[in-house]
Design a protein around this motif. Structure first.
Motif, PDB file in Angstrom:
ATOM      1  N   GLY A  61       0.780  -1.233   0.000  1.00 50.30           N
ATOM      2  CA  GLY A  61       0.000   0.000   0.000  1.00 50.30           C
ATOM      3  C   GLY A  61       0.806   1.274   0.000  1.00 50.30           C
ATOM      4  N   GLU A  62       2.089   1.186  -0.319  1.00 52.79           N
ATOM      5  CA  GLU A  62       2.930   2.381  -0.342  1.00 52.79           C
ATOM      6  C   GLU A  62       2.800   3.156  -1.651  1.00 52.79           C
ATOM      7  N   LEU A  63       2.293   2.496  -2.697  1.00 60.59           N
ATOM      8  CA  LEU A  63       2.100   3.148  -3.993  1.00 60.59           C
ATOM      9  C   LEU A  63       0.639   2.999  -4.389  1.00 60.59           C
ATOM     10  N   GLU A  64       0.038   4.071  -4.829  1.00 59.66           N
ATOM     11  CA  GLU A  64      -1.368   4.066  -5.206  1.00 59.66           C
ATOM     12  C   GLU A  64      -1.528   3.791  -6.696  1.00 59.66           C
ATOM     13  N   ASP A  65      -2.748   3.555  -7.084  1.00 59.79           N
ATOM     14  CA  ASP A  65      -3.097   3.363  -8.486  1.00 59.79           C
ATOM     15  C   ASP A  65      -2.824   4.659  -9.246  1.00 59.79           C
ATOM     16  N   VAL A  66      -1.965   4.584 -10.236  1.00 65.71           N
ATOM     17  CA  VAL A  66      -1.628   5.750 -11.060  1.00 65.71           C
ATOM     18  C   VAL A  66      -2.350   5.706 -12.407  1.00 65.71           C
ATOM     19  N   THR A  67      -3.260   4.731 -12.587  1.00 60.31           N
ATOM     20  CA  THR A  67      -3.882   4.507 -13.892  1.00 60.31           C
ATOM     21  C   THR A  67      -5.339   4.957 -13.971  1.00 60.31           C
ATOM     22  N   ASN A  68      -5.845   5.546 -12.917  1.00 61.00           N
ATOM     23  CA  ASN A  68      -7.266   5.943 -12.874  1.00 61.00           C
ATOM     24  C   ASN A  68      -8.182   4.742 -13.042  1.00 61.00           C
ATOM     25  N   GLY A  69      -7.848   3.648 -12.373  1.00 60.16           N
ATOM     26  CA  GLY A  69      -8.706   2.473 -12.349  1.00 60.16           C
ATOM     27  C   GLY A  69      -8.569   1.528 -13.522  1.00 60.16           C
ATOM     28  N   ALA A  70      -7.501   1.645 -14.283  1.00 60.79           N
ATOM     29  CA  ALA A  70      -7.326   0.782 -15.461  1.00 60.79           C
ATOM     30  C   ALA A  70      -7.221  -0.685 -15.069  1.00 60.79           C
ATOM     31  N   THR A  71      -7.796  -1.527 -15.927  1.00 60.46           N
ATOM     32  CA  THR A  71      -7.687  -2.975 -15.753  1.00 60.46           C
ATOM     33  C   THR A  71      -7.077  -3.636 -16.981  1.00 60.46           C
ATOM     34  N   TYR A  72      -6.756  -2.845 -17.991  1.00 57.85           N
ATOM     35  CA  TYR A  72      -6.142  -3.367 -19.215  1.00 57.85           C
ATOM     36  C   TYR A  72      -5.097  -2.390 -19.713  1.00 57.85           C
ATOM     37  N   PHE A  73      -4.154  -2.912 -20.466  1.00 58.95           N
ATOM     38  CA  PHE A  73      -3.163  -2.074 -21.133  1.00 58.95           C
ATOM     39  C   PHE A  73      -2.630  -2.839 -22.333  1.00 58.95           C
ATOM     40  N   HIS A  74      -2.018  -2.114 -23.225  1.00 54.01           N
ATOM     41  CA  HIS A  74      -1.310  -2.761 -24.330  1.00 54.01           C
ATOM     42  C   HIS A  74      -0.138  -1.902 -24.754  1.00 54.01           C
ATOM     43  N   ASN A  75       0.817  -2.552 -25.362  1.00 49.94           N
ATOM     44  CA  ASN A  75       1.968  -1.880 -25.932  1.00 49.94           C
ATOM     45  C   ASN A  75       1.524  -1.210 -27.230  1.00 49.94           C
ATOM     46  N   HIS A  76       2.133  -0.098 -27.559  1.00 50.17           N
ATOM     47  CA  HIS A  76       1.767   0.639 -28.770  1.00 50.17           C
ATOM     48  C   HIS A  76       2.028  -0.144 -30.053  1.00 50.17           C
ATOM     49  N   ARG A  77       2.853  -1.160 -29.989  1.00 52.88           N
ATOM     50  CA  ARG A  77       3.143  -1.954 -31.197  1.00 52.88           C
ATOM     51  C   ARG A  77       1.989  -2.855 -31.614  1.00 52.88           C
ATOM     52  N   VAL A  78       1.020  -3.054 -30.722  1.00 62.16           N
ATOM     53  CA  VAL A  78      -0.118  -3.914 -31.053  1.00 62.16           C
ATOM     54  C   VAL A  78      -1.410  -3.103 -30.984  1.00 62.16           C
ATOM     55  N   LYS A  79      -2.416  -3.583 -31.677  1.00 67.13           N
ATOM     56  CA  LYS A  79      -3.731  -2.937 -31.690  1.00 67.13           C
ATOM     57  C   LYS A  79      -4.785  -3.990 -31.347  1.00 67.13           C
ATOM     58  N   PRO A  80      -4.953  -4.302 -30.064  1.00 69.94           N
ATOM     59  CA  PRO A  80      -5.896  -5.362 -29.684  1.00 69.94           C
ATOM     60  C   PRO A  80      -7.338  -4.998 -30.043  1.00 69.94           C
ATOM     61  N   TYR A  81      -8.094  -6.009 -30.388  1.00 70.02           N
ATOM     62  CA  TYR A  81      -9.489  -5.821 -30.789  1.00 70.02           C
ATOM     63  C   TYR A  81     -10.328  -5.177 -29.690  1.00 70.02           C
ATOM     64  N   TRP A  82      -9.994  -5.404 -28.441  1.00 75.29           N
ATOM     65  CA  TRP A  82     -10.810  -4.970 -27.311  1.00 75.29           C
ATOM     66  C   TRP A  82     -10.643  -3.495 -26.962  1.00 75.29           C
ATOM     67  N   ARG A  83      -9.638  -2.830 -27.509  1.00 70.24           N
ATOM     68  CA  ARG A  83      -9.309  -1.478 -27.060  1.00 70.24           C
ATOM     69  C   ARG A  83     -10.446  -0.474 -27.237  1.00 70.24           C
ATOM     70  N   LYS A  84     -11.305  -0.681 -28.219  1.00 72.15           N
ATOM     71  CA  LYS A  84     -12.403   0.266 -28.467  1.00 72.15           C
ATOM     72  C   LYS A  84     -13.600   0.049 -27.541  1.00 72.15           C
ATOM     73  N   THR A  85     -13.579  -1.038 -26.783  1.00 72.83           N
ATOM     74  CA  THR A  85     -14.686  -1.308 -25.869  1.00 72.83           C
ATOM     75  C   THR A  85     -14.423  -0.739 -24.467  1.00 72.83           C
ATOM     76  N   PHE A  86     -13.244  -0.175 -24.261  1.00 73.37           N
ATOM     77  CA  PHE A  86     -12.871   0.390 -22.966  1.00 73.37           C
ATOM     78  C   PHE A  86     -12.542   1.875 -23.111  1.00 73.37           C
ATOM     79  N   GLN A  87     -12.537   2.567 -21.998  1.00 72.21           N
ATOM     80  CA  GLN A  87     -12.187   3.981 -21.945  1.00 72.21           C
ATOM     81  C   GLN A  87     -10.686   4.118 -21.694  1.00 72.21           C
ATOM     82  N   ARG A  88      -9.995   4.815 -22.567  1.00 69.49           N
ATOM     83  CA  ARG A  88      -8.561   5.049 -22.345  1.00 69.49           C
ATOM     84  C   ARG A  88      -8.392   5.983 -21.150  1.00 69.49           C
TER      85      ARG A  88
END
Length: 127
Positions: free
Chosen positions: A87-114
């Motif tokens: 608990g020394e570091l907090e969530d820095v992602t604003n609640g993110a549960t997914y991520f991807h590297n810029h080299r890929v374009k996963p099909y699911w990315r448009k179903t979530f809020q960046r």
């Protein structure tokens, strides 16, 4: 033993998914993992090893052999995992549960809020 195993799973995930990223990006990958686990220690390893969730666990020969203790990237991943779990570091992602590297374009990315971009990763949360 559960706590140390969970920290190891989280550290491996940070290491394999983000070792070349800035520290903030590594923290972000760690907190995405924790968000998926609902910040419950007992859920960290099941989240990390869930099928097709993190690229490094999809290999036929998984990379879960512990990296060399002398590897600075591994040392950092362990340190960050420990701090996140305790608990020394907090969530820095604003609640993110997914991520991807810029080299890929996963099909699911448009179903979530960046939520943000850090280094070479884009982070997403449910809409």
């Amino acid at each position: 033993m559960l706590l140390q195993g969970a920290i190891l799973c989280l550290a491996l995930n940070i290491y394999h998914e983000a070792r070349g990223e800035p520290e903030l990006g590594q923290i972000a990958v760690g907190t995405v993992t924790m968000n998926r686990a609902n910040w419950e220690v007992k859920e960290i390893c099941p989240v990390v090893y869930a099928p097709k969730q993190f690229s490094w666990t999809n290999f036929k020969k998984r990379l879960d052999v512990k990296p060399s203790d002398s590897d600075p990237s591994w040392q950092r991943a362990q340190r960050l995992a420990h701090r996140i779990v305790h608990g020394e570091l907090e969530d820095v992602t604003n609640g993110a549960t997914y991520f991807h590297n810029h080299r890929v374009k996963p099909y699911w990315r448009k179903t979530f809020q960046r939520t943000m971009v850090i280094g070479n990763h884009t982070f997403y949360a449910a809409r």
